[in-house]
Motif scaffolding. Structure first.
Motif, PDB file in Angstrom:
ATOM      1  N   ILE A   1     104.290  60.925  61.707  1.00 25.75           N
ATOM      2  CA  ILE A   1     104.716  59.381  61.615  1.00 25.75           C
ATOM      3  C   ILE A   1     104.982  58.863  63.201  1.00 25.75           C
ATOM      4  CG2 ILE A   1     106.663  57.947  61.224  1.00 25.75           C
ATOM      5  CD1 ILE A   1     106.751  59.540  58.383  1.00 25.75           C
ATOM      6  N   ILE A   2     105.101  59.633  64.128  1.00 25.95           N
ATOM      7  CA  ILE A   2     105.494  59.171  65.432  1.00 25.95           C
ATOM      8  C   ILE A   2     104.351  58.992  66.168  1.00 25.95           C
ATOM      9  CG2 ILE A   2     106.592  60.010  67.658  1.00 25.95           C
ATOM     10  CD1 ILE A   2     108.713  59.107  65.812  1.00 25.95           C
ATOM     11  N   LYS A   3     103.339  59.934  65.811  1.00 18.63           N
ATOM     12  CA  LYS A   3     102.058  59.739  66.295  1.00 18.63           C
ATOM     13  C   LYS A   3     101.437  58.412  66.259  1.00 18.63           C
ATOM     14  CE  LYS A   3     100.409  64.643  66.662  1.00 18.63           C
ATOM     15  NZ  LYS A   3      99.701  65.528  66.406  1.00 18.63           N
ATOM     16  N   ASN A   4     101.710  57.821  65.010  1.00 16.99           N
ATOM     17  CA  ASN A   4     100.804  56.592  64.588  1.00 16.99           C
ATOM     18  C   ASN A   4     101.852  55.441  64.372  1.00 16.99           C
ATOM     19  OD1 ASN A   4      98.317  57.811  64.322  1.00 16.99           O
ATOM     20  ND2 ASN A   4      98.955  58.626  62.482  1.00 16.99           N
ATOM     21  N   TRP A   5     102.964  55.589  65.262  1.00 21.50           N
ATOM     22  CA  TRP A   5     104.183  54.815  64.706  1.00 21.50           C
ATOM     23  C   TRP A   5     103.725  53.218  64.961  1.00 21.50           C
ATOM     24  CZ3 TRP A   5     108.946  55.643  63.152  1.00 21.50           C
ATOM     25  CH2 TRP A   5     110.084  54.679  63.261  1.00 21.50           C
ATOM     26  N   GLN A   6     102.953  52.944  66.107  1.00 26.20           N
ATOM     27  CA  GLN A   6     102.462  51.548  66.232  1.00 26.20           C
ATOM     28  C   GLN A   6     101.055  51.366  66.289  1.00 26.20           C
ATOM     29  OE1 GLN A   6     105.257  50.539  69.607  1.00 26.20           O
ATOM     30  NE2 GLN A   6     106.487  49.500  68.413  1.00 26.20           N
ATOM     31  N   SER A   7     100.271  52.444  66.044  1.00 31.77           N
ATOM     32  CA  SER A   7      98.906  52.398  66.470  1.00 31.77           C
ATOM     33  C   SER A   7      97.933  51.218  65.383  1.00 31.77           C
ATOM     34  CB  SER A   7      98.403  53.779  66.343  1.00 31.77           C
ATOM     35  OG  SER A   7      98.477  54.619  65.217  1.00 31.77           O
ATOM     36  N   GLU A   8      98.219  51.484  64.187  1.00 25.90           N
ATOM     37  CA  GLU A   8      97.498  50.921  63.115  1.00 25.90           C
ATOM     38  C   GLU A   8      97.436  49.500  63.312  1.00 25.90           C
ATOM     39  OE1 GLU A   8      97.333  50.633  58.444  1.00 25.90           O
ATOM     40  OE2 GLU A   8      97.645  52.686  59.343  1.00 25.90           O
ATOM     41  N   GLN A   9      96.601  48.733  63.645  1.00 26.51           N
ATOM     42  CA  GLN A   9      96.314  47.285  63.665  1.00 26.51           C
ATOM     43  C   GLN A   9      95.712  46.606  62.461  1.00 26.51           C
ATOM     44  OE1 GLN A   9      97.942  44.992  66.115  1.00 26.51           O
ATOM     45  NE2 GLN A   9      98.966  46.890  66.602  1.00 26.51           N
ATOM     46  N   VAL A  10      96.358  46.448  61.325  1.00 20.90           N
ATOM     47  CA  VAL A  10      95.603  45.715  60.166  1.00 20.90           C
ATOM     48  C   VAL A  10      95.847  44.182  60.205  1.00 20.90           C
ATOM     49  CG1 VAL A  10      95.614  45.984  57.883  1.00 20.90           C
ATOM     50  CG2 VAL A  10      96.262  47.944  59.118  1.00 20.90           C
ATOM     51  N   HIS A  11      94.564  43.657  59.815  1.00 21.33           N
ATOM     52  CA  HIS A  11      94.822  42.309  59.846  1.00 21.33           C
ATOM     53  C   HIS A  11      94.344  41.903  58.290  1.00 21.33           C
ATOM     54  CE1 HIS A  11      94.096  37.956  60.327  1.00 21.33           C
ATOM     55  NE2 HIS A  11      94.943  38.152  61.314  1.00 21.33           N
ATOM     56  N   ASP A  12      95.038  41.340  57.610  1.00 19.19           N
ATOM     57  CA  ASP A  12      94.708  40.895  56.230  1.00 19.19           C
ATOM     58  C   ASP A  12      94.218  39.535  56.090  1.00 19.19           C
ATOM     59  OD1 ASP A  12      97.022  39.747  56.304  1.00 19.19           O
ATOM     60  OD2 ASP A  12      97.969  40.814  54.847  1.00 19.19           O
ATOM     61  N   GLY A  13      94.011  38.714  57.161  1.00 18.36           N
ATOM     62  CA  GLY A  13      93.364  37.468  56.982  1.00 18.36           C
ATOM     63  C   GLY A  13      94.501  36.423  57.043  1.00 18.36           C
ATOM     64  N   PRO A  21     102.236  50.658  60.907  1.00 19.89           N
ATOM     65  CA  PRO A  21     101.507  50.897  59.595  1.00 19.89           C
ATOM     66  C   PRO A  21     102.519  51.024  58.570  1.00 19.89           C
ATOM     67  CG  PRO A  21     101.544  53.055  60.965  1.00 19.89           C
ATOM     68  CD  PRO A  21     102.422  51.716  62.110  1.00 19.89           C
ATOM     69  N   ASN A  22     101.986  51.574  57.313  1.00 22.42           N
ATOM     70  CA  ASN A  22     102.956  51.326  56.105  1.00 22.42           C
ATOM     71  C   ASN A  22     103.728  52.724  56.499  1.00 22.42           C
ATOM     72  OD1 ASN A  22     101.853  49.237  54.928  1.00 22.42           O
ATOM     73  ND2 ASN A  22     100.486  50.203  53.823  1.00 22.42           N
ATOM     74  N   SER A  23     103.115  53.809  57.021  1.00 18.29           N
ATOM     75  CA  SER A  23     103.925  55.012  57.053  1.00 18.29           C
ATOM     76  C   SER A  23     105.159  54.951  57.775  1.00 18.29           C
ATOM     77  CB  SER A  23     103.146  56.240  57.853  1.00 18.29           C
ATOM     78  OG  SER A  23     102.511  55.930  58.935  1.00 18.29           O
ATOM     79  N   THR A  24     105.144  54.021  58.779  1.00 16.95           N
ATOM     80  CA  THR A  24     106.333  53.782  59.738  1.00 16.95           C
ATOM     81  C   THR A  24     107.299  52.895  58.797  1.00 16.95           C
ATOM     82  OG1 THR A  24     105.088  53.670  61.568  1.00 16.95           O
ATOM     83  CG2 THR A  24     107.090  52.601  61.805  1.00 16.95           C
ATOM     84  N   ARG A  69     107.855  43.900  54.167  1.00 18.60           N
ATOM     85  CA  ARG A  69     106.979  44.752  53.735  1.00 18.60           C
ATOM     86  C   ARG A  69     107.374  45.607  52.640  1.00 18.60           C
ATOM     87  NH1 ARG A  69     103.744  46.436  58.693  1.00 18.60           N
ATOM     88  NH2 ARG A  69     102.869  48.135  57.233  1.00 18.60           N
ATOM     89  N   SER A  70     108.640  45.624  52.545  1.00 21.06           N
ATOM     90  CA  SER A  70     109.274  46.710  51.621  1.00 21.06           C
ATOM     91  C   SER A  70     108.701  46.443  50.139  1.00 21.06           C
ATOM     92  CB  SER A  70     110.643  46.619  51.463  1.00 21.06           C
ATOM     93  OG  SER A  70     111.363  45.528  50.982  1.00 21.06           O
ATOM     94  N   GLY A  71     108.634  45.106  49.839  1.00 23.86           N
ATOM     95  CA  GLY A  71     108.004  44.773  48.572  1.00 23.86           C
ATOM     96  C   GLY A  71     106.358  45.221  48.163  1.00 23.86           C
ATOM     97  N   THR A  72     105.774  45.485  49.402  1.00 23.58           N
ATOM     98  CA  THR A  72     104.271  45.764  49.584  1.00 23.58           C
ATOM     99  C   THR A  72     104.010  47.135  49.097  1.00 23.58           C
ATOM    100  OG1 THR A  72     103.972  45.866  51.631  1.00 23.58           O
ATOM    101  CG2 THR A  72     103.730  43.748  50.665  1.00 23.58           C
ATOM    102  N   LEU A  73     105.023  47.829  49.383  1.00 20.97           N
ATOM    103  CA  LEU A  73     104.779  49.500  49.283  1.00 20.97           C
ATOM    104  C   LEU A  73     105.035  50.362  47.897  1.00 20.97           C
ATOM    105  CD1 LEU A  73     106.189  50.384  52.924  1.00 20.97           C
ATOM    106  CD2 LEU A  73     103.979  50.106  52.316  1.00 20.97           C
ATOM    107  N   GLY A  74     105.639  49.403  47.010  1.00 18.72           N
ATOM    108  CA  GLY A  74     105.813  49.747  45.763  1.00 18.72           C
ATOM    109  C   GLY A  74     107.094  50.958  45.819  1.00 18.72           C
TER     110      GLY A  74
END
Length: 167
Positions: A1-13, A21-24, A69-74
């Motif tokens: 989790i620490i390796k990818n803490w802020q790495s994922e850049q997702v743009h949903d439009g 990322p969701n993992s964080t 984001r808590s509502g989107t993770l299920g």
């Protein structure tokens, strides 16, 4: 989790890119559930953990991001039925109130147009236990003080208390 803490850049439009990322988000929310922390305290606790890990380059997601984001993770937050509630043996209850405007012009508008606006306020009184669960609540007029509603709030609490505090 620490390796990818802020790495994922997702743009949903919609809006800006996601910084976390969701993992964080999921890790932060799991810590929150285990420690029974409110969102703001979760943010502070995670920042403190990252500081202890000597990772000044990383920062906790802010509490509003965690909430949104808590509502989107299920993830499911544990809910307790009457009799199963781990807070049923609480010893203390804190009672405090907050005011809010019911209707009327806001202060900026009144100042700008030099109006004497008549405002109506209500007060919400809450009885909260150590785990930040609301045990009782009451809505009153602005003139009612906390000590005047203690009995009505305590009627909503279904277990014994050792102490009640008010501000």
């Amino acid at each position: 989790i620490i390796k990818n803490w802020q790495s994922e850049q997702v743009h949903d439009g919609m809006g800006s890119s996601r910084k976390y990322p969701n993992s964080t988000i999921e890790a932060c929310l799991q810590i929150r559930m285990v420690l029974k922390l409110p969102l703001r305290q979760t943010q502070g606790f995670i920042d403190y953990l990252l500081e202890l890990m000597k990772r000044p380059d990383l920062k906790s997601p802010d509490y509003s991001t965690l909430s949104a984001r808590s509502g989107t993770l299920g993830l499911t937050t544990p809910r307790f039925k009457k009799g199963e509630n781990p807070t049923s043996d609480i010893a203390a209850l804190a009672i405090d109130s907050t005011g809010f405007k019911v209707f009327g012009l806001d202060e900026w508008h009144s100042k700008k147009h030099k109006l004497n606006a008549k405002r109506t306020w209500k007060k919400a009184h809450f009885g909260v236990n150590n785990d930040h669960y609301i045990q009782g609540a009451l809505l009153t007029s602005k003139d009612v003080m906390d000590f005047q509603v203690v009995d009505q709030i305590l009627e909503q609490v279904d277990h014994e208390l050792e102490a009640v505090t008010m501000n």
